[in-house]
Structures are given as structure tokens and as C-alpha cells.
Design a protein around this motif. Structure first.
Motif, mmCIF file in Angstrom:
data_model
loop_
_atom_site.group_PDB
_atom_site.id
_atom_site.type_symbol
_atom_site.label_atom_id
_atom_site.label_comp_id
_atom_site.label_asym_id
_atom_site.label_seq_id
_atom_site.Cartn_x
_atom_site.Cartn_y
_atom_site.Cartn_z
ATOM 1 N N ALA A 23 -25.739 1.769 -21.952
ATOM 2 C CA ALA A 23 -26.231 1.653 -20.657
ATOM 3 C C ALA A 23 -27.328 2.453 -20.097
ATOM 4 O O ALA A 23 -27.996 1.779 -19.495
ATOM 5 C CB ALA A 23 -24.812 1.863 -19.748
ATOM 6 N N GLN A 24 -27.282 3.554 -20.343
ATOM 7 C CA GLN A 24 -28.558 4.587 -20.033
ATOM 8 C C GLN A 24 -29.653 3.857 -20.367
ATOM 9 O O GLN A 24 -30.753 3.865 -20.007
ATOM 10 C CB GLN A 24 -28.207 5.962 -20.284
ATOM 11 N N LYS A 25 -29.797 3.885 -21.608
ATOM 12 C CA LYS A 25 -31.148 3.245 -22.458
ATOM 13 C C LYS A 25 -31.447 1.909 -21.640
ATOM 14 O O LYS A 25 -32.647 1.847 -21.458
ATOM 15 C CB LYS A 25 -30.695 3.139 -23.970
ATOM 16 N N ASN A 26 -30.637 1.221 -21.229
ATOM 17 C CA ASN A 26 -31.020 0.002 -20.781
ATOM 18 C C ASN A 26 -31.688 0.027 -19.371
ATOM 19 O O ASN A 26 -32.578 -0.681 -19.045
ATOM 20 C CB ASN A 26 -29.838 -1.091 -20.907
ATOM 21 N N TRP A 27 -31.083 0.930 -18.471
ATOM 22 C CA TRP A 27 -31.695 1.229 -17.196
ATOM 23 C C TRP A 27 -32.716 1.864 -17.145
ATOM 24 O O TRP A 27 -33.781 1.686 -16.477
ATOM 25 C CB TRP A 27 -30.662 1.906 -16.510
ATOM 26 N N LYS A 32 -38.806 1.476 -17.188
ATOM 27 C CA LYS A 32 -40.063 1.598 -17.816
ATOM 28 C C LYS A 32 -40.880 0.233 -17.645
ATOM 29 O O LYS A 32 -42.013 0.205 -17.478
ATOM 30 C CB LYS A 32 -39.742 1.687 -19.428
ATOM 31 N N ARG A 33 -40.368 -0.923 -17.639
ATOM 32 C CA ARG A 33 -40.729 -2.148 -17.518
ATOM 33 C C ARG A 33 -41.600 -2.445 -16.054
ATOM 34 O O ARG A 33 -42.367 -2.800 -15.731
ATOM 35 C CB ARG A 33 -39.819 -3.394 -17.662
ATOM 36 N N ASN A 34 -40.651 -1.946 -15.073
ATOM 37 C CA ASN A 34 -40.671 -2.299 -13.773
ATOM 38 C C ASN A 34 -41.330 -1.153 -12.701
ATOM 39 O O ASN A 34 -41.969 -1.463 -11.801
ATOM 40 C CB ASN A 34 -39.584 -2.627 -13.201
ATOM 41 N N THR A 35 -41.631 0.061 -13.729
ATOM 42 C CA THR A 35 -42.086 1.203 -12.909
ATOM 43 C C THR A 35 -41.430 1.385 -11.500
ATOM 44 O O THR A 35 -40.113 1.244 -11.282
ATOM 45 C CB THR A 35 -43.556 1.491 -12.828
ATOM 46 N N GLY A 185 -21.861 -17.034 -21.742
ATOM 47 C CA GLY A 185 -22.275 -16.082 -22.601
ATOM 48 C C GLY A 185 -22.442 -14.738 -21.894
ATOM 49 O O GLY A 185 -22.883 -13.740 -22.598
ATOM 50 N N SER A 186 -22.369 -14.700 -20.862
ATOM 51 C CA SER A 186 -22.800 -13.634 -19.891
ATOM 52 C C SER A 186 -21.520 -12.868 -19.153
ATOM 53 O O SER A 186 -21.731 -11.580 -18.694
ATOM 54 C CB SER A 186 -23.647 -14.029 -18.685
ATOM 55 N N LYS A 187 -20.228 -13.264 -19.587
ATOM 56 C CA LYS A 187 -19.070 -12.862 -18.713
ATOM 57 C C LYS A 187 -18.583 -11.769 -19.605
ATOM 58 O O LYS A 187 -18.185 -11.881 -20.803
ATOM 59 C CB LYS A 187 -18.151 -13.928 -18.573
ATOM 60 N N GLN A 196 -30.063 -10.545 -18.859
ATOM 61 C CA GLN A 196 -30.348 -10.739 -20.292
ATOM 62 C C GLN A 196 -31.019 -9.270 -20.664
ATOM 63 O O GLN A 196 -31.365 -9.151 -21.853
ATOM 64 C CB GLN A 196 -31.592 -11.558 -20.021
ATOM 65 N N ASP A 197 -31.102 -8.283 -19.780
ATOM 66 C CA ASP A 197 -31.951 -7.041 -20.260
ATOM 67 C C ASP A 197 -30.870 -6.032 -20.459
ATOM 68 O O ASP A 197 -31.415 -4.846 -20.988
ATOM 69 C CB ASP A 197 -32.841 -6.550 -19.210
#
Length: 257
Positions: A23-27, A32-35, A185-187, A196-197
Motif C-alpha cells: 500500500a505504501q509503495k503504491n501511494w 512519483k507519477r503525479n508530483t 475484478g476490482s472488488k 488500476q494503480d
């Protein structure tokens, strides 16, 4: 409701554990992507939550605020500009987001203290004195936490809130457009989905939220859905949004007795 009720298949336990672990890595990757470009500055905060000013006992009182889940500072910096008599503690799960806060030209250690924190396991009292905060904001934060751990996060923030202090909450409400857009497939569970991210989002009913706060010993002051429309003129789209906007208070010693 029919559409959502028909979606029975859940993401596998293996993937769910992986999402929790990462979870932390994904946030961090999100920031990083959106600054600092993804969220707009939240100038509506003082307009919508008059307590941010009204809870002063006297006009010159210095307010102490904790923004739990500050992101890159879209809420705190408009507040610091707008109100010179405020001190803000700001924490976020993502170390990268906290660095963006500290790099902001408006960041001033005399008026703001930003730090990394996992609200579900890091004791806030290591950074914020117990029962010292007047107002805590939880704005689009609790929805990113696994429902099983939400109570831990609330217990954590409650310890640093003054008796009589206020928690200001705003987050995704049940049947918001974002909830209806999730594909099969998202639930992950009831009202809980993965994007998706890899970041996750819970959609609150006011009954569930009230129960969660009350179990933590916080009393409801206001708890209602806010209906909005997001208009995209370029694409000619108008989508219905459902948010939950709420206020809870920590009983003073006399009230609790």
C-alpha cells in the motif's frame, strides 16, 4: 444497487494481501507519477468547515490543527496563507508526499511540522503531544485504509485530540460515480475497491461511519451526504458525485462522566 449487487467475484486473498503489503509503495508511486499536480488546492475547506475558525474561544487564539493524510499539502497551504494564527501538524503514509510538502516555498517549520506516518500502526503521540490538537482533518484519507484497520487509525488520532476538539471528515459516499465506474475484478469487499494503480478506495454509508466513530468514543455533530456534479465541458460530461461530510467531537471530561 442492482449493478453493484451483481458483482460477486472478489479479488483473490493472495492479491489482497499483496495490495495491503504494498500500500505504501503504491501511494509513493502515485506521487512519483503525479508530483504535486493531481489534486487542486482545497480553498473550499474553510468555506465548508466553518469550525476551522469558529472553534476559537477568543479571536487571537492560536489554533492547532492536524491534517491526517496531508498528501502534498493541497489543504494545509491555503489554510496557512489564509490564517496566520494557526499551527499545522501534517502527516502522510507516503514519504514522497511529505517531501513535497517540505519543499513547498510556503513550508515554515515555525508554523508547520510534516512527517511520515502510518496511521494504523505509528503512534502519533511520538510527534504530537497527547490531547493537544483543536481540529483534525480527515479529507479523502480514511477511504484509502483497509476497513479492518480504520478503527485503529481513529483511535490513534483521538489520542492527540483535545477534549472538546473536532474531527472534520470528508470522503467518498456510497454510490458515488467513482464507485460505479469500477470494472469487474476490482472488488475487494463490501464497498471496497482497487484502482488500476493499486491504490484502494472505500465508499462510506453514513451509518457505517457513525458507528465507526462512536466505537472510538467520538460523538457525531453532523453526518450527511453532499451531492455534487462534476462537469467536464471539454468532453461534454456531467457526472453525479456523492461525498460524505461529517463532524465528530471528543467529549470533554464533564460530558463523558
Amino acid at each position: 444497487m442492482d449493478r453493484l449487487g451483481a458483482e460477486r467475484a472478489l479479488v483473490s486473498d493472495f492479491k489482497q494481501l499483496k495490495l495491503e503489503r504494498e500500500a505504501q509503495k503504491n501511494w509513493d508511486l502515485f506521487y512519483k507519477r503525479n508530483t504535486t499536480n493531481f489534486f487542486k488546492d482545497r480553498h473550499w475547506t474553510t468555506r465548508e468547515f466553518e469550525e476551522l475558525k469558529a472553534c476559537r474561544e477568543f479571536e487571537s487564539q492560536r489554533l492547532v490543527l492536524l491534517e491526517a493524510g496531508c498528501g502534498v499539502g493541497n489543504c494545509i497551504f491555503p489554510l496557512l496563507e489564509d490564517d496566520l494564527n494557526i499551527f499545522v501538524y501534517a502527516c502522510d503514509f507516503s514519504p514522497r508526499a511529505v517531501e513535497f510538502v517540505k519543499q513547498n516555498p510556503l513550508y515554515c517549520p515555525e508554523r508547520c511540522c510534516a512527517f511520515q506516518c502510518d496511521l494504523t500502526k505509528d503512534d502519533l503521540r511520538e510527534r504530537v503531544p497527547e490531547s493537544s490538537v483543536d481540529v483534525i482533518t480527515l479529507i479523502f484519507v480514511l477511504s484509502a485504509i483497509h476497513p479492518d484497520k480504520m478503527k485503529l487509525a481513529l483511535q490513534n488520532i483521538s489520542r492527540v485530540l483535545k477534549p472538546g476538539g473536532i474531527v472534520l471528515f470528508r470522503d467518498y459516499g456510497l454510490y458515488d460515480h467513482a464507485m460505479l465506474r469500477f470494472k469487474a475484478g476490482s472488488k475487494l469487499g463490501e464497498n471496497f475497491y482497487v484502482r488500476q494503480d493499486g491504490t484502494r478506495s472505500y465508499f462510506f454509508s453514513k451509518e457505517f461511519l457513525a458507528e465507526l466513530f462512536e466505537e472510538t468514543g467520538l460523538q457525531s455533530v453532523a453526518n450527511d451526504y453532499v451531492l455534487r456534479e462534476t462537469v467536464n465541458k471539454k468532453e461534454g460530461l456531467c457526472v453525479p458525485r456523492v461525498f460524505l461530510q461529517s463532524k465528530f467531537t471528543k467529549p470533554s471530561q464533564s460530558q463523558s462522566s
